[in-house]
Each structure stands twice: as structure tokens, then as C-alpha cells.
Design a protein around this motif. Structure first.
Motif, PDB file in Angstrom:
ATOM      1  N   THR A 117       0.849  -1.182   0.000  1.00 52.45           N
ATOM      2  CA  THR A 117       0.000   0.000   0.000  1.00 52.45           C
ATOM      3  C   THR A 117       0.890   1.239   0.000  1.00 52.45           C
ATOM      4  N   SER A 128      -6.287   8.322   2.926  1.00 49.26           N
ATOM      5  CA  SER A 128      -7.065   7.083   2.864  1.00 49.26           C
ATOM      6  C   SER A 128      -6.965   6.274   4.151  1.00 49.26           C
ATOM      7  N   ALA A 130      -4.798   4.146   4.781  1.00 56.20           N
ATOM      8  CA  ALA A 130      -4.498   2.773   4.372  1.00 56.20           C
ATOM      9  C   ALA A 130      -3.550   2.070   5.338  1.00 56.20           C
ATOM     10  N   TYR A 134      -4.583  -1.331   7.484  1.00 60.83           N
ATOM     11  CA  TYR A 134      -3.945  -2.648   7.443  1.00 60.83           C
ATOM     12  C   TYR A 134      -3.375  -3.045   8.803  1.00 60.83           C
TER      13      TYR A 134
END
Length: 162
Positions: A117, A128, A130, A134
Motif C-alpha cells: 500500500t 485514505s 491505508a 492494514y
């Protein structure tokens, strides 16, 4: 939400959310290589789609693969190749549900799951969330990965499995 194996008619469910994040991740929706990857995963039954139960409208999709162990004592490495969630469905559990379903469907025994990512200095990492996403799923940051198509940094995240 229903998660099922993706079919050819679900391709827009991958292309629409992919187009929504191209400003962070580079071209995908119109990229023939991305479309070919979606088609390959659909053909292998390793593409999943989340749909609304009422209208079967795509909410997001996931491409998953496995690299089988090549030697004695080695475990397979599983890969989340692409996870996309439509803007209208973000914050509703679609992003968590897709990888969880992929692990139930495709993972057999011990191994490692990897995903690449945004790197920590990439604007998309903050916007985001991200990396935090995760990590909340149980992945840990690992080594840097090659730059993305938009030349932003990338980061490998890894999760060991029993």
C-alpha cells in the motif's frame, strides 16, 4: 452485504472504485493491464466482490493470489493484490469484510499474507488511512516496496498466519 466470487458482470465494481483513488495510486480504471488482472482473477475465482443484498450493487472488490511454497519447510505467501471500496460504501465495513472473507476462502494452513500500500510519506497514506487500516487488520509494516505508477512511495505490510 454479501461477499461472493466476482463474475464478468462485476468488473464495473472494480473499475469504479479504482477510478476514485487514481489521484493517489495512478491509472487503473482505464489501464488495460489492470483490466486484464481483474479478468485473470475472475477466471481463477480469486476475485471477490461485495454487493448490497437488495440490488446486488457492487460496493467493492478484492483480488487475491497465492505463491505456493517451493521448498520443504516453507509456507505459502498469500497476496492481497488490490482492495477497492466505492466511496459510497466506505466506513461501512466493506474493506474489513473482503480480506476476512478471502482469508477464509483461500488460506490453508500457516503462511504469510502480504499487501503493498502507500508508503508513510505518500499523501494517500494519510487521506485514505491505508496504513492504519492494514495495521488494524493485523498487518505489520515491513520493507519499502517499489514506487507506484504515480511515483509515490509504497510500503509492504505483512501478517503471519498460524
Amino acid at each position: 452485504m454479501i461477499i461472493r466470487a466476482a463474475r464478468e458482470r462485476d468488473v464495473p465494481g472494480f473499475l469504479e472504485p479504482a477510478a476514485q483513488v487514481e489521484h493517489w495510486s495512478g491509472p487503473m480504471a482505464g489501464d488495460p493491464g489492470f483490466r486484464a488482472a481483474v479478468d485473470r482473477h475472475i477466471g481463477r475465482s480469486t476475485a471477490l466482490v461485495a454487493v448490497s443484498p437488495q440490488r446486488q450493487v457492487p460496493l467493492g472488490g478484492l483480488l487475491f493470489s497465492v505463491k505456493e511454497a517451493t521448498g520443504a519447510g516453507e509456507s505459502p505467501t498469500y497476496h492481497v493484490r488490490r482492495l477497492v471500496v466505492a466511496e459510497r460504501a466506505r466506513g461501512r465495513g466493506v474493506g474489513r469484510a473482503l480480506p476476512a472473507d478471502a482469508l477464509r476462502r483461500f488460506v490453508r494452513g500457516p503462511g504469510t499474507v502480504e499487501v503493498i500500500t502507500f508508503g508513510p510519506d505518500h499523501p494517500g497514506a494519510v487521506a485514505s488511512a491505508a496504513c492504519a487500516f492494514y495495521e488494524a487488520l493485523g498487518f505489520a509494516p515491513a520493507e519499502a516496496a517499489g514506487a507506484g505508477p504515480e511515483c509515490g512511495s509504497r510500503q509492504m505490510f505483512r501478517m503471519p498466519l498460524g
